[in-house]
Write an enzyme that holds these catalytic residues in place. Structure first.
Site, PDB file in Angstrom:
ATOM      1  N   THR A 125       0.822  -1.210   0.000  1.00  0.00           N
ATOM      2  CA  THR A 125       0.000   0.000   0.000  1.00  0.00           C
ATOM      3  C   THR A 125       0.858   1.263   0.000  1.00  0.00           C
ATOM      4  O   THR A 125       1.984   1.250   0.515  1.00  0.00           O
ATOM      5  CB  THR A 125      -0.900  -0.002   1.262  1.00  0.00           C
ATOM      6  OG1 THR A 125      -1.444   1.300   1.455  1.00  0.00           O
ATOM      7  CG2 THR A 125      -0.126  -0.360   2.529  1.00  0.00           C
ATOM      8  N   ASP A 126       0.297   2.359  -0.516  1.00  0.00           N
ATOM      9  CA  ASP A 126       1.010   3.648  -0.464  1.00  0.00           C
ATOM     10  C   ASP A 126       1.146   4.154   0.968  1.00  0.00           C
ATOM     11  O   ASP A 126       1.943   5.051   1.243  1.00  0.00           O
ATOM     12  CB  ASP A 126       0.310   4.690  -1.354  1.00  0.00           C
ATOM     13  CG  ASP A 126      -1.128   4.977  -0.973  1.00  0.00           C
ATOM     14  OD1 ASP A 126      -1.667   4.330  -0.049  1.00  0.00           O
ATOM     15  OD2 ASP A 126      -1.740   5.870  -1.610  1.00  0.00           O
ATOM     16  N   GLU A 127       0.359   3.574   1.895  1.00  0.00           N
ATOM     17  CA  GLU A 127       0.397   4.068   3.280  1.00  0.00           C
ATOM     18  C   GLU A 127       1.748   3.828   3.942  1.00  0.00           C
ATOM     19  O   GLU A 127       2.072   4.453   4.951  1.00  0.00           O
ATOM     20  CB  GLU A 127      -0.738   3.455   4.102  1.00  0.00           C
ATOM     21  CG  GLU A 127      -2.089   3.769   3.495  1.00  0.00           C
ATOM     22  CD  GLU A 127      -3.274   3.496   4.399  1.00  0.00           C
ATOM     23  OE1 GLU A 127      -3.124   3.543   5.623  1.00  0.00           O
ATOM     24  OE2 GLU A 127      -4.352   3.226   3.850  1.00  0.00           O
ATOM     25  N   TYR A 153      -1.318  -0.250  11.140  1.00  0.00           N
ATOM     26  CA  TYR A 153      -1.554  -0.984   9.883  1.00  0.00           C
ATOM     27  C   TYR A 153      -0.411  -0.726   8.905  1.00  0.00           C
ATOM     28  O   TYR A 153       0.196  -1.666   8.370  1.00  0.00           O
ATOM     29  CB  TYR A 153      -2.895  -0.545   9.262  1.00  0.00           C
ATOM     30  CG  TYR A 153      -3.021  -0.883   7.786  1.00  0.00           C
ATOM     31  CD1 TYR A 153      -3.108  -2.210   7.364  1.00  0.00           C
ATOM     32  CD2 TYR A 153      -3.027   0.118   6.808  1.00  0.00           C
ATOM     33  CE1 TYR A 153      -3.199  -2.532   5.999  1.00  0.00           C
ATOM     34  CE2 TYR A 153      -3.126  -0.188   5.455  1.00  0.00           C
ATOM     35  CZ  TYR A 153      -3.206  -1.507   5.055  1.00  0.00           C
ATOM     36  OH  TYR A 153      -3.296  -1.820   3.716  1.00  0.00           O
ATOM     37  N   LYS A 157       2.436  -3.287   7.271  1.00  0.00           N
ATOM     38  CA  LYS A 157       2.646  -3.497   5.826  1.00  0.00           C
ATOM     39  C   LYS A 157       4.086  -3.138   5.448  1.00  0.00           C
ATOM     40  O   LYS A 157       4.719  -3.838   4.658  1.00  0.00           O
ATOM     41  CB  LYS A 157       1.658  -2.652   5.005  1.00  0.00           C
ATOM     42  CG  LYS A 157       0.200  -3.066   5.107  1.00  0.00           C
ATOM     43  CD  LYS A 157      -0.091  -4.462   4.590  1.00  0.00           C
ATOM     44  CE  LYS A 157       0.036  -4.578   3.091  1.00  0.00           C
ATOM     45  NZ  LYS A 157      -0.419  -5.923   2.616  1.00  0.00           N
TER      46      LYS A 157
END
Ligand SMILES: NC(=O)c1ccc[n+]([C@@H]2O[C@H](COP(=O)([O-])OP(=O)(O)OC[C@H]3O[C@@H](n4cnc5c(N)ncnc54)[C@H](O)[C@@H]3O)[C@@H](O)[C@H]2O)c1
Length: 337
Positions: A125-127, A153, A157
């Site tokens: 994810t870009d997060e 989260y 990741k």
């Protein structure tokens, strides 16, 4: 040449869309879907393919080393979606996020290493990059950005991304990673903002908007994401990371207004609520690498049409989400004893 894919987390939102996409686009390929069916896993998402001879479901966890090794040994490649995926839940309790996202990914990497010769695509994810400022719209995440996750989260990741990288560097595994922005489309669990808002509005409820509503996300249609994953799986260079975005930055307020407009409802249905802890201000993806290496760009993500189709999907599939809400209610009652 036909391929056997092991898809983890294929009963979730993106995984189930990916399974549909592969069965449509690659008639020769077959898929084993390993999913634990946590609260967000839903076999209804795949009811139309359950009797397809090219598809098989296995109920189990990516943390089950014996099962994972057995499944990896009989497939050609692995596409790894399985995860705890909701930021708010990770703020309440990060334990399951570390267990599945970090340790589960390690189990999978160990199995790919033990079996040898298999490609694994890790869906991230870009997060993991953290937050961008609102006042520098020209700045976007490239693959060279440092990892600065802000939520538990995102940290779980980012940890899994680093494990994938380390297994490439140390053992030479054939791994590729995609980092995608916020997805929208059919079959998304109705705790995530778009289905949450549409289903609440459809039930006559208001919608809770975090903080000042100015947080910006880069929205991509889930099938654009699936198309990019399949491309990277088949053509991506081993060890590389590919950012995947929708080229579609919208503030949460803009998103909410767009949904209200599509449903012909007034702005008074918005309730501003206390902001999410550590809420990232802006995510934006640079799609340059996907464009330069593959000529790939998102084709289905443009608003308002793509958002309209998604809103319509939830309005036309009320029994799908009503079953989910009924299950969630029953679980809450059980938990209360
Ligand atoms: N939704 C997004 O906007 C988005 C954006 C970028 C990346 N991603 C990533 O894409 C992947 C899929 O996201 P999603 O939105 O479809 O999530 P989701 O929550 O809808 O689906 C997750 C699936 O994983 C399964 N699962 C959970 N723990 C498992 C375990 N231990 N073993 C096997 N299966 C397990 C669940 O049952 C569920 O079917 C995740 O890795 C997520 O980080 C999501």
């Amino acid at each position: 040449m036909s391929k056997k894919l092991l898809v983890t987390g294929g009963a979730g939102f993106i995984g189930s869309n990916f399974i549909h996409h592969v069965l449509e686009q690659r008639p020769e390929d077959s898929i084993v879907n390993l999913d634990l069916l946590t609260y967000s896993g839903n076999l209804d998402n795949l009811s139309d393919v359950e009797s397809d001879p090219r598809y098989r479901f296995v109920h189990g966890s990516i943390c089950d080393r014996g099962l994972v090794t057995e499944l990896v040994s009989s497939t050609d490649c692995v596409v790894h979606f399985a995860a705890e995926s909701h930021v708010d839940r990770s703020i309440d309790d990060a334990s399951a996020f570390i267990q599945t996202n970090v340790l589960g990914t390690q189990v999978l990497l160990d199995a790919v290493k033990a079996c040898g010769g298999r490609r694994m695509l890790h869906v991230s994810t870009d997060e993991v990059y953290g937050s961008l400022p609102l006042d520098q719209p020209e700045v976007k995440f490239s693959e060279h950005f440092s990892l600065s996750p802000n939520s538990p989260y995102a940290a779980s990741k980012a940890s899994s991304d680093l494990l994938v990288r380390a297994f490439r560097q140390t053992f030479g595994l054939d791994v590729v990673t995609t980092r995608c922005s916020n997805n929208f489309g059919p079959y998304q669990f109705p705790e995530k903002v778009i289905p949450c808002f549409v289903t609440r509005l459809a039930q006559g409820m208001n919608v809770p908007l975090y903080g000042d509503g100015k947080n910006v996300r880069d929205w991509i249609h889930v099938i654009d994401h699936c198309e990019a994953i399949l491309l990277v799986l088949e053509q991506g260079r081993a060890g590389e990371v590919y950012n995947v975005g929708g080229d579609n930055e919208r503030s949460n307020l803009e998103l909410t207004h767009a949904i209200l407009d599509l449903m012909d409802l007034p702005k008074q249905r918005i309730e501003l609520v206390a902001d999410r802890l550590g809420h990232d201000r802006r995510y934006a993806i640079s799609g340059t690498k996907m464009k330069e290496e593959f000529g790939w760009e998102p084709r289905r993500s443009a608003w308002p049409e793509a958002l309209r189709q998604t809103v319509d999907w939830y309005l036309n599939n009320q029994s799908w989400w009503q079953r989910i809400l009924a299950r969630a209610n029953a679980d809450r009652q059980d938990a209360r004893g």
